[in-house]
Design a protein around this motif. Sequence first.
Motif, PDB file in Angstrom:
ATOM      1  N   PRO A 117      13.132  17.514   4.363  1.00 55.96           N
ATOM      2  CA  PRO A 117      13.855  16.780   5.794  1.00 55.96           C
ATOM      3  C   PRO A 117      14.032  15.196   4.570  1.00 55.96           C
ATOM      4  CG  PRO A 117      12.438  17.732   6.601  1.00 55.96           C
ATOM      5  CD  PRO A 117      12.077  17.455   4.760  1.00 55.96           C
ATOM      6  N   ALA A 118      15.454  15.023   4.815  1.00 53.93           N
ATOM      7  CA  ALA A 118      15.113  13.128   4.853  1.00 53.93           C
ATOM      8  C   ALA A 118      14.870  12.291   6.000  1.00 53.93           C
ATOM      9  CB  ALA A 118      17.730  13.052   5.183  1.00 53.93           C
ATOM     10  N   SER A 119      13.999  11.646   5.870  1.00 58.84           N
ATOM     11  CA  SER A 119      13.468  10.786   6.450  1.00 58.84           C
ATOM     12  C   SER A 119      14.452   9.081   6.404  1.00 58.84           C
ATOM     13  CB  SER A 119      12.266   9.716   6.109  1.00 58.84           C
ATOM     14  OG  SER A 119      11.532  11.500   6.633  1.00 58.84           O
ATOM     15  N   LYS A 120      14.355   8.250   7.558  1.00 62.40           N
ATOM     16  CA  LYS A 120      14.721   7.036   7.789  1.00 62.40           C
ATOM     17  C   LYS A 120      14.160   6.193   6.602  1.00 62.40           C
ATOM     18  CE  LYS A 120      16.753   4.378  10.852  1.00 62.40           C
ATOM     19  NZ  LYS A 120      16.472   3.381  12.896  1.00 62.40           N
ATOM     20  N   ASP A 121      14.975   5.153   6.250  1.00 70.06           N
ATOM     21  CA  ASP A 121      14.307   4.100   5.360  1.00 70.06           C
ATOM     22  C   ASP A 121      13.364   3.172   6.673  1.00 70.06           C
ATOM     23  OD1 ASP A 121      13.845   2.487   4.150  1.00 70.06           O
ATOM     24  OD2 ASP A 121      16.236   2.305   2.812  1.00 70.06           O
ATOM     25  N   SER A 122      12.603   2.837   6.526  1.00 68.94           N
ATOM     26  CA  SER A 122      11.856   1.706   7.142  1.00 68.94           C
ATOM     27  C   SER A 122      11.397   0.899   6.281  1.00 68.94           C
ATOM     28  CB  SER A 122      11.609   2.404   8.481  1.00 68.94           C
ATOM     29  OG  SER A 122      10.517   3.233   8.278  1.00 68.94           O
ATOM     30  N   LEU A 123      11.185   1.392   4.880  1.00 67.71           N
ATOM     31  CA  LEU A 123      10.654   0.570   4.174  1.00 67.71           C
ATOM     32  C   LEU A 123      10.600  -0.962   4.413  1.00 67.71           C
ATOM     33  CD1 LEU A 123      10.891   3.157   0.723  1.00 67.71           C
ATOM     34  CD2 LEU A 123       9.591   3.355   2.409  1.00 67.71           C
ATOM     35  N   TYR A 124      11.276  -2.240   4.964  1.00 62.75           N
ATOM     36  CA  TYR A 124      10.987  -3.212   4.605  1.00 62.75           C
ATOM     37  C   TYR A 124      11.566  -3.510   5.907  1.00 62.75           C
ATOM     38  CZ  TYR A 124      11.721  -2.813  -0.269  1.00 62.75           C
ATOM     39  OH  TYR A 124      11.548  -2.193  -1.451  1.00 62.75           O
ATOM     40  N   ARG A 133      23.204   4.318   2.954  1.00 60.77           N
ATOM     41  CA  ARG A 133      23.622   3.260   4.045  1.00 60.77           C
ATOM     42  C   ARG A 133      23.581   1.856   3.119  1.00 60.77           C
ATOM     43  NH1 ARG A 133      18.036   3.176   7.992  1.00 60.77           N
ATOM     44  NH2 ARG A 133      19.421   1.656   8.554  1.00 60.77           N
ATOM     45  N   SER A 134      22.807   2.313   1.680  1.00 65.54           N
ATOM     46  CA  SER A 134      22.720   0.760   1.180  1.00 65.54           C
ATOM     47  C   SER A 134      24.693   0.378   0.316  1.00 65.54           C
ATOM     48  CB  SER A 134      21.842   1.207   0.404  1.00 65.54           C
ATOM     49  OG  SER A 134      20.514   1.092   1.612  1.00 65.54           O
ATOM     50  N   VAL A 135      24.890   1.631  -0.049  1.00 66.99           N
ATOM     51  CA  VAL A 135      25.920   1.782  -1.687  1.00 66.99           C
ATOM     52  C   VAL A 135      27.488   2.690  -0.745  1.00 66.99           C
ATOM     53  CG1 VAL A 135      26.456   2.476  -3.648  1.00 66.99           C
ATOM     54  CG2 VAL A 135      24.117   2.371  -2.950  1.00 66.99           C
ATOM     55  N   PRO A 136      27.543   1.180  -0.378  1.00 63.18           N
ATOM     56  CA  PRO A 136      29.148   1.966  -0.347  1.00 63.18           C
ATOM     57  C   PRO A 136      30.063   2.827  -0.304  1.00 63.18           C
ATOM     58  CG  PRO A 136      29.162  -0.978   0.254  1.00 63.18           C
ATOM     59  CD  PRO A 136      27.871  -0.195  -0.871  1.00 63.18           C
ATOM     60  N   HIS A 182      29.333  -6.914   1.754  1.00 60.32           N
ATOM     61  CA  HIS A 182      27.532  -5.583   1.261  1.00 60.32           C
ATOM     62  C   HIS A 182      26.558  -5.675   2.448  1.00 60.32           C
ATOM     63  CE1 HIS A 182      24.526  -4.216  -1.490  1.00 60.32           C
ATOM     64  NE2 HIS A 182      25.298  -3.134  -0.686  1.00 60.32           N
ATOM     65  N   HIS A 183      26.838  -7.159   2.757  1.00 60.81           N
ATOM     66  CA  HIS A 183      25.703  -7.219   4.055  1.00 60.81           C
ATOM     67  C   HIS A 183      26.012  -7.128   5.491  1.00 60.81           C
ATOM     68  CE1 HIS A 183      23.306 -10.096   1.040  1.00 60.81           C
ATOM     69  NE2 HIS A 183      23.150  -9.328   0.885  1.00 60.81           N
ATOM     70  N   LEU A 184      27.249  -6.798   5.259  1.00 66.57           N
ATOM     71  CA  LEU A 184      27.863  -6.720   6.777  1.00 66.57           C
ATOM     72  C   LEU A 184      27.769  -5.174   6.603  1.00 66.57           C
ATOM     73  CD1 LEU A 184      30.669  -9.194   7.511  1.00 66.57           C
ATOM     74  CD2 LEU A 184      28.692  -8.954   8.662  1.00 66.57           C
ATOM     75  N   PHE A 185      28.664  -4.360   5.752  1.00 65.85           N
ATOM     76  CA  PHE A 185      28.048  -2.882   5.700  1.00 65.85           C
ATOM     77  C   PHE A 185      26.959  -2.407   6.082  1.00 65.85           C
ATOM     78  CE2 PHE A 185      26.616   0.730   3.179  1.00 65.85           C
ATOM     79  CZ  PHE A 185      28.114   1.274   3.198  1.00 65.85           C
ATOM     80  N   LYS A 186      26.112  -3.141   5.161  1.00 63.99           N
ATOM     81  CA  LYS A 186      24.279  -2.747   5.588  1.00 63.99           C
ATOM     82  C   LYS A 186      24.285  -2.907   7.126  1.00 63.99           C
ATOM     83  CE  LYS A 186      23.070  -4.698   1.575  1.00 63.99           C
ATOM     84  NZ  LYS A 186      21.358  -4.713   0.888  1.00 63.99           N
ATOM     85  N   LYS A 187      24.916  -3.855   7.598  1.00 64.21           N
ATOM     86  CA  LYS A 187      23.969  -4.494   9.012  1.00 64.21           C
ATOM     87  C   LYS A 187      24.616  -3.115  10.025  1.00 64.21           C
ATOM     88  CE  LYS A 187      24.512  -8.186  10.679  1.00 64.21           C
ATOM     89  NZ  LYS A 187      24.440 -10.065  10.992  1.00 64.21           N
ATOM     90  N   ALA A 188      25.524  -2.899   9.445  1.00 62.62           N
ATOM     91  CA  ALA A 188      26.898  -1.849  10.193  1.00 62.62           C
ATOM     92  C   ALA A 188      26.099  -0.459  10.016  1.00 62.62           C
ATOM     93  CB  ALA A 188      27.767  -2.004   9.376  1.00 62.62           C
ATOM     94  N   GLN A 189      25.782  -0.221   9.022  1.00 66.29           N
ATOM     95  CA  GLN A 189      24.693   0.644   8.806  1.00 66.29           C
ATOM     96  C   GLN A 189      23.395   1.150   9.349  1.00 66.29           C
ATOM     97  OE1 GLN A 189      26.115   3.531   7.485  1.00 66.29           O
ATOM     98  NE2 GLN A 189      28.182   1.563   7.166  1.00 66.29           N
ATOM     99  N   GLY A 190      22.858  -0.155  10.580  1.00 63.70           N
ATOM    100  CA  GLY A 190      21.744  -0.737  11.265  1.00 63.70           C
ATOM    101  C   GLY A 190      20.120  -1.159  10.726  1.00 63.70           C
ATOM    102  N   TYR A 191      20.927  -1.789   9.244  1.00 63.95           N
ATOM    103  CA  TYR A 191      19.418  -2.606   9.024  1.00 63.95           C
ATOM    104  C   TYR A 191      19.269  -3.826   9.096  1.00 63.95           C
ATOM    105  CZ  TYR A 191      18.990   0.660   4.781  1.00 63.95           C
ATOM    106  OH  TYR A 191      18.293   1.828   3.617  1.00 63.95           O
ATOM    107  N   SER A 192      18.328  -4.345   9.497  1.00 65.07           N
ATOM    108  CA  SER A 192      18.219  -5.499   9.833  1.00 65.07           C
ATOM    109  C   SER A 192      18.762  -7.058   8.451  1.00 65.07           C
ATOM    110  CB  SER A 192      17.155  -5.647  10.727  1.00 65.07           C
ATOM    111  OG  SER A 192      15.693  -5.571   9.868  1.00 65.07           O
ATOM    112  N   GLU A 193      18.775  -8.167   9.041  1.00 65.14           N
ATOM    113  CA  GLU A 193      18.414  -9.392   8.331  1.00 65.14           C
ATOM    114  C   GLU A 193      17.666  -9.304   7.966  1.00 65.14           C
ATOM    115  OE1 GLU A 193      20.691 -10.713   7.641  1.00 65.14           O
ATOM    116  OE2 GLU A 193      22.257 -11.303   9.050  1.00 65.14           O
ATOM    117  N   LEU A 194      16.333  -8.947   8.486  1.00 64.13           N
ATOM    118  CA  LEU A 194      14.919  -8.490   7.279  1.00 64.13           C
ATOM    119  C   LEU A 194      14.773  -8.055   6.503  1.00 64.13           C
ATOM    120  CD1 LEU A 194      11.788  -9.777   7.587  1.00 64.13           C
ATOM    121  CD2 LEU A 194      11.335  -8.231   9.020  1.00 64.13           C
TER     122      LEU A 194
END
Length: 243
Positions: free
Chosen positions: A2-9, A35-38, A182-194
Amino acid sequence: MPASKDSLYASPLGEIAAFSFDENVVKVFPDMIRRSVPGYGTMISAIGLLAGRYARENSRCYDLGCSLGAAALAMRANIAVRNCKIVAVDCSEAMIEQCRRDIELAPAEVDIEWRCADIRDIEIRDASVVVLNFTLQFIPLEDRGRFIAGLYDGLLPGGVLILSEKLAFDDKRQQDLQTEMHHLFKKAQGYSELEISQKRTALENVLIPETFSEHRARLEAAGFSSVEVWFQYFNFASMIALK
């Protein structure tokens, strides 16, 4: 698996290690790449279609740097010719072992051979299709020319190389804009600035992007007669090189 959510960082890291495709990445890779590669899903689907177009009888199709085998599986779903074998290679043992477990659950007529190896050590022969899907960017710059030349030599006349890469840009305004988008894309996918910042640090000096003109010059120097971008979404692009 099962796919897990990426929260490594997602949590502050005192020391950020260089990015590697280890067991922790394997667990979250489908979510991470989506969530990282458009446009990743679109590229994978099109790789399957291109393989269906170019795969020949009695030939091989290579997925070099296959990770969890998305491109290899897309090729397998579209190849209809007889005696065409897919060779999927990755240097991450964790990735290859997961591929082997997954493939047992989905047998098909087209055989996939999973190899754990450095793709620079693989002899390419009788190839009708070669895929480098976000792989070349992890190979040292000084090795890329020789590596691409080897792929060209191993391709059959009329064969195709599909090369997907994160791009750099000569114009600073374009570089800044594409990076920001690209950063805005990742933020739209739920990634934080950190998360975005820490992963960028982890990838520094590991993923080395080049401009399209640099890629094109290398491919043409190797002998490819036609090189074009068929897909681009911000600073991620996929090219088709024809022999």
